[in-house]
Design a protein around this motif. Structure first.
Motif, mmCIF file in Angstrom:
data_model
loop_
_atom_site.group_PDB
_atom_site.id
_atom_site.type_symbol
_atom_site.label_atom_id
_atom_site.label_comp_id
_atom_site.label_asym_id
_atom_site.label_seq_id
_atom_site.Cartn_x
_atom_site.Cartn_y
_atom_site.Cartn_z
ATOM 1 N N GLU A 16 0.840 -1.195 0.000
ATOM 2 C CA GLU A 16 0.000 0.000 0.000
ATOM 3 C C GLU A 16 0.876 1.247 0.000
ATOM 4 O O GLU A 16 1.889 1.319 0.700
ATOM 5 N N GLY A 17 0.488 2.216 -0.826
ATOM 6 C CA GLY A 17 1.244 3.459 -0.932
ATOM 7 C C GLY A 17 2.350 3.419 -1.963
ATOM 8 O O GLY A 17 2.968 4.454 -2.259
ATOM 9 N N ARG A 69 -3.465 2.200 -3.560
ATOM 10 C CA ARG A 69 -4.149 2.845 -2.438
ATOM 11 C C ARG A 69 -4.553 1.867 -1.350
ATOM 12 O O ARG A 69 -4.535 2.195 -0.174
#
Length: 448
Positions: free
Chosen positions: A56-57, A86
């Motif tokens: 994530e990210g 995301r």
């Protein structure tokens, strides 16, 4: 071009549902817009789920591998756009099952270029290198089944592939994806054939096409490269001629035995769009990020054949093409073998060949089911000469083992011809689908 044994060469039985292809068969493929957010399930194919390589990210580039194959019976997943991961969570699928997946937010101002990978050329590569490249490209059967292509192409040591049979039939009502691919991507189709011939060891390729796509057959035959052993054969229009065993019977006059596979008779069958994708991706070392999808039906305003990034939510697709306010049903695939979805927030996946939208007036109220009247219509329709009437009666009492042993249930490939012709409105194919699922679960449990 003369039709190949037009009146003689076809399989027994079958049906002739309305085609509904006129709205899109002459519409060129158009690039679809990029959704702000993409949904990418790790289970888009038959076999083991893909294993995530991202967090994530994390920012990813378009075409980057974001999940690897978990084994031989698996394929990777590639990013359809440049953007940022995301969320990694459970995502919805067409089956209703929630599976591991990612939400990928696209960079709004990215040019979405795809960087070249390491190319592989058919004249230089070995069989194993081609099979590995096909797997690493994430390619599965684009006709709808989503079976990993490299697995199908790996011929067992005790078998031999004599003929590569390309399936350009597209007998499902409404769909014109393969038709447009044959007309617009013939160079990719022929390049794909070079890889497929090398991978299978076949000496000859035959392209089977139904007579309602005569312009595609003419176009392909006219452009066959002189050094390629390719032949185009046109067969009569009949459903479900796109099924592998039916096409082999129609084009080659060979019957695949009960419980057998095409390779048992020396044939490997590959969808025509799959060949085009192989021919497009492997020379550039790329992975699959998009596919051609027919969007049509009475409820669609801007019908067409679109090149849609994989992971695009169905809700976004329908908003972009415009739909009626009175939507009743949305099918992924066609109305015969496709699936009516209950959630518009599922994505376009690798096996999505079409999106068909119906309005309230196009879908009648649920018809009352009546008892079987032993008319034999389903028996006359079944392309593999099963007895759907008897199987339907056995399914009502949950006699699944008898359906397998006495009626060859597992040979049914769920074409829906029996349900289509049944005057009593018995949902035969739905019952067979449930029965097969239960039989498979019992077998898996017994071997656990």
């Amino acid at each position: 071009m003369k039709l190949f044994n037009f009146y003689k060469n076809t399989f027994k039985h079958g049906i002739h549902p309305p085609e509904f292809k006129d709205d899109t068969k002459d519409l060129p493929i158009k690039q679809f817009s990029f959704s702000p957010v993409f949904i990418l399930p790790m289970e888009q194919h038959i076999g083991g789920p893909s294993e995530l390589l991202v967090n994530e990210g994390q920012e990813v580039d378009r075409g980057q591998m974001i999940a690897k194959a978990s084994g031989f019976m698996s394929v990777p997943v590639h990013a359809p756009v440049s953007g940022v991961i995301r969320k990694i969570t459970k995502v919805p699928t067409v089956s209703g099952k929630m599976v591991t997946g990612v939400y990928l937010e696209a960079f709004p101002y990215s040019g979405q270029e795809v960087r070249e990978g390491i190319p592989i050329h058919p004249q230089d590569a070995t069989k194993e290198q081609i099979l590995n490249a096909i797997q690493q490209a994430g390619i599965v059967g684009l006709g709808g089944a989503a079976f990993p292509t490299h697995v199908k192409l790996k011929v067992p040591e005790d078998k031999q592939c004599d003929i590569l049979l390309l399936n350009g039939v597209e007998c499902e009502p409404y769909l014109t994806t393969d038709h447009r691919v044959m007309l617009e991507q013939s160079d990719d189709v022929f390049m794909g054939i070079r890889y497929l011939l090398k991978a299978t060891g076949a000496k000859k390729c035959i392209i089977g096409i139904e007579a309602n796509k005569q312009n595609a057959a003419d176009h392909l035959e006219k452009n066959i490269p002189e050094d390629l052993p390719v032949e185009v054969r046109v067969v009569p229009v009949k459903y479900p001629q796109g099924a592998e065993k039916m096409l082999i019977t129609s084009v080659l006059d060979i019957e695949v035995p009960s419980g057998g596979l095409p390779i048992d008779v020396g044939v490997v069958v590959v969808n025509i769009a799959t060949s085009a994708e192989i021919g497009r991706l492997l020379p550039h070392g790329l992975g699959i990020q998009e596919r051609v999808v027919t969007i049509t039906g009475p409820g669609v305003k801007k019908k067409g054949n679109y090149l849609i990034p994989i992971g695009t939510p169905i809700r976004y697709v329908l908003e972009e093409v415009g739909v009626s306010d009175q939507i009743s049903e949305v099918y992924l695939g066609g109305p015969m073998m496709g699936v009516a979805i209950s959630n518009l927030d599922i994505p376009v996946v690798k096996g999505t060949s079409g999106i068909v939208v119906y309005t309230n007036k196009d879908v009648p109220d649920v018809k009352r089911e009546f008892p079987c009247i032993k008319c034999g219509s389903c028996v006359d329709a079944c392309p593999i000469s099963l007895n759907p009437s008897k199987m339907g009666l056995l399914s009502r009492v949950k006699a699944y083992d008898e359906m397998v042993s006495d009626c060859n249930l597992m040979d049914c490939f769920e074409c829906g011809s029996c349900s289509y012709v049944c005057p009593s409105n018995i949902p035969l194919v739905q019952r067979f689908r449930i029965a097969k699922s239960i039989v498979r679960k019992r077998k898996a449990k017994a071997h656990a």
